[in-house]
Scaffold this active site. Structure first.
Site, PDB file in Angstrom:
ATOM      1  N   GLY A   5       0.779  -1.230   0.000  1.00  0.00           N
ATOM      2  CA  GLY A   5       0.000   0.000   0.000  1.00  0.00           C
ATOM      3  C   GLY A   5       0.807   1.274   0.000  1.00  0.00           C
ATOM      4  O   GLY A   5       0.236   2.366   0.076  1.00  0.00           O
ATOM      5  N   CYS A  50     -16.185  -0.810 -26.035  1.00  0.00           N
ATOM      6  CA  CYS A  50     -17.548  -0.264 -26.052  1.00  0.00           C
ATOM      7  C   CYS A  50     -18.044   0.003 -24.642  1.00  0.00           C
ATOM      8  O   CYS A  50     -19.002  -0.613 -24.175  1.00  0.00           O
ATOM      9  CB  CYS A  50     -18.492  -1.199 -26.790  1.00  0.00           C
ATOM     10  SG  CYS A  50     -18.256  -1.092 -28.564  1.00  0.00           S
ATOM     11  N   GLU A  51     -17.363   0.882 -23.974  1.00  0.00           N
ATOM     12  CA  GLU A  51     -17.706   1.327 -22.622  1.00  0.00           C
ATOM     13  C   GLU A  51     -17.325   2.793 -22.584  1.00  0.00           C
ATOM     14  O   GLU A  51     -16.184   3.129 -22.907  1.00  0.00           O
ATOM     15  CB  GLU A  51     -16.845   0.589 -21.576  1.00  0.00           C
ATOM     16  CG  GLU A  51     -17.297  -0.780 -21.193  1.00  0.00           C
ATOM     17  CD  GLU A  51     -18.557  -0.783 -20.351  1.00  0.00           C
ATOM     18  OE1 GLU A  51     -18.930   0.287 -19.805  1.00  0.00           O
ATOM     19  OE2 GLU A  51     -19.173  -1.844 -20.256  1.00  0.00           O
TER      20      GLU A  51
HETATM   21  C1  LIG Z   1      -2.640  -5.949  -3.328  1.00  0.00           C
HETATM   22  C2  LIG Z   1      -1.995  -6.415  -2.123  1.00  0.00           C
HETATM   23  C3  LIG Z   1      -0.693  -6.006  -1.808  1.00  0.00           C
HETATM   24  C4  LIG Z   1       0.084  -5.016  -2.627  1.00  0.00           C
HETATM   25  O1  LIG Z   1      -0.462  -3.765  -2.599  1.00  0.00           O
HETATM   26  P1  LIG Z   1       0.345  -2.534  -3.274  1.00  0.00           P
HETATM   27  O2  LIG Z   1      -0.656  -1.431  -3.231  1.00  0.00           O
HETATM   28  O3  LIG Z   1       0.647  -2.966  -4.663  1.00  0.00           O
HETATM   29  O4  LIG Z   1       1.540  -2.291  -2.470  1.00  0.00           O
HETATM   30  C5  LIG Z   1      -0.102  -6.531  -0.689  1.00  0.00           C
HETATM   31  N1  LIG Z   1      -0.746  -7.407   0.100  1.00  0.00           N
HETATM   32  C6  LIG Z   1      -1.992  -7.830  -0.157  1.00  0.00           C
HETATM   33  C7  LIG Z   1      -2.626  -8.802   0.754  1.00  0.00           C
HETATM   34  C8  LIG Z   1      -2.665  -7.354  -1.269  1.00  0.00           C
HETATM   35  O5  LIG Z   1      -3.898  -7.756  -1.518  1.00  0.00           O
END
Ligand SMILES: *Cc1c(COP(=O)(O)O)cnc(C)c1O
Length: 419
Positions: free
Chosen positions: A230, A341-342
């Protein structure tokens, strides 16, 4: 400000296009290596720290090999991803399975690989034991509910399908311990494209408090704290890159304050970033094939949302430049569209750009994570190729473009030949 650059000159790009026609995603090996190293440096205070690269961000084994060479593990959430990790030579505890609503075959493969298994619910413990057996190392995904506020991509934890509540966490670890599991970690994932450093400090605080409570109430000593992925990236040129060193240092302070006095100082940190590793290292290269003027001015590309879904799905901003027109005046306003087509198949709406001519190479930035990976075949649109720009400047095809043969290959009960 983050500078939005493309690593190839117009001349070099045209040379590459002679071999690999547009559209394609191209990834910079150099940038990928640099991002892994930056994150490793930020957590260098934690011996044994590892980023488990989220395979879903860019599920290509060549990319996985590169992050592996830099010391990363993988985070997997499907059987296909586990197989990709295996193919890229990840072994044992370098592999983490973080899935939800998990089918038995994923658990079985993870056990066979000796992977760390991260469970999304207390009920999965019996399901795992019955269908695959118990792993050497186990963690549970903590959903801290209202302790965290979330954002538009990930939503609010309380509304999320993932993870266990606080009370369930104690019950789950106790039950796993009673069933004979010996080694434990702790996991959460509550951020997506998060650009506020304090969000990661809050996550770390919540996790360290939970680790201490687990020790006190259940008598287990977690070996690792996985704060999830994240980490945000600057999709817009006016945004600053996250200061991962400052985040790492902030987390170090909290670790000293909470974990060390509780006798948990030997636990190692773990992250599972995907976007921050490959996102800024990828570009979708397309050709302008149509210009259309109605109530607005449109530039139509030879790619579409099947090649990059984020703008249509999240209203996400992706920066756009035109090869060879980096210094041209920005004096036009276009909607940049694909051919699906969206009506939401638009890479950009009311975007200020230089004048675009048919045949121009239009470059969409920051497509290295959750770009090609989110590809789909709706409307019979095909996946495009993926290229790797090596550190020596050479280009390697790491996924060929999907063909109509590939697309029709699964059809049955139809006697004719389509192509
Ligand atoms: C998608 C996801 C990530 C990676 O998220 P990023 O935003 O790409 O860093 C890590 N762990 C889990 C469990 C995820 O679903």
């Amino acid at each position: 400000m983050s500078e939005k650059t493309f690593p190839l000159s117009k001349e070099r790009l045209e040379e590459i296009i002679k071999t690999y026609p547009t559209p394609f995603h191209i990834y910079s090996e150099k940038k990928i290596r640099e991002s892994v190293r930056a994150l490793k440096k930020a957590f260098s205070w934690s011996p044994g720290y590892r980023n488990q690269f989220a395979v879903k961000a860019l599920p290509n084994p060549r990319i996985l090999q590169i992050v592996h060479e830099e010391g990363s593990g993988t985070d997997n959430s499907s059987l296909a991803e586990l197989l990709l990790s295996e193919a890229a030579d990840f072994r044992g505890e370098e592999i983490l399975l973080t899935s939800n609503d998990t089918p038995a075959d994923e658990f079985q493969k993870a056990i066979e690989l000796g992977a760390i298994i991260n469970l999304d619910d207390i009920s999965h413990l019996d399901y795992l034991a019955e269908n695959a057996g118990l792993p050497e190392v186990l963690c549970f995904r903590y959903n801290p509910g209202d302790l965290v506020d979330g954002n538009d991509i990930i939503g609010k934890p309380r509304e999320a399908k993932y993870g266990l509540t606080r009370d369930q966490m104690f019950e789950a670890y106790k039950r796993a311990k009673d069933m004979g599991v010996k080694r434990f970690g702790l996991h959460t994932m509550v951020a997506s494209n998060e650009r506020r450093p304090e969000a990661f400090l809050l996550t770390a605080t919540i996790m360290f408090d939970m680790a201490v409570a687990l020790k006190e109430r259940v008598g287990i000593q977690v070996e690792f704290i996985n704060i999830g992925g994240g980490l945000g990236i600057p999709y817009r040129p006016e945004e600053e890159p996250l200061d991962v060193v400052a985040i790492g240092e902030g987390i170090r302070g909290l670790f000293q304050e909470k974990m060390v006095p509780a006798g948990l100082g030997s636990a190692r940190m773990m992250t599972e970033s995907g976007r921050a590793i490959t996102g800024p290292a990828g570009w979708l290269v397309s050709t302008a094939i149509h210009e259309k003027k109605t109530y607005k001015d449109y530039i139509g590309l030879d790619s579409c949302m099947a090649n990059l879904m984020r703008p249509a799905m999240y209203g996400a901003y992706h920066h756009i430049t035109v090869a060879g027109k980096e210094h041209a005046p920005i004096d036009h306003v276009y909607d940049v569209t694909g051919s699906l087509c969206e009506n939401n198949d638009k890479f950009a709406i009311d975007r200020r750009l230089p004048k675009i001519a048919i045949g121009d190479r239009v470059i969409i930035h920051d497509t290295g994570a959750h770009g090609s990976a989110m590809g789909f075949n709706y409307n019979g649109k095909l996946w495009c190729a993926e290229l790797l720009l090596r550190e020596d400047g050479s280009v390697e095809l790491i996924r060929r473009a999907q063909t109509l043969d590939d697309y029709f290959a699964t059809l049955r009960g139809f006697a004719g030949s389509i192509i």
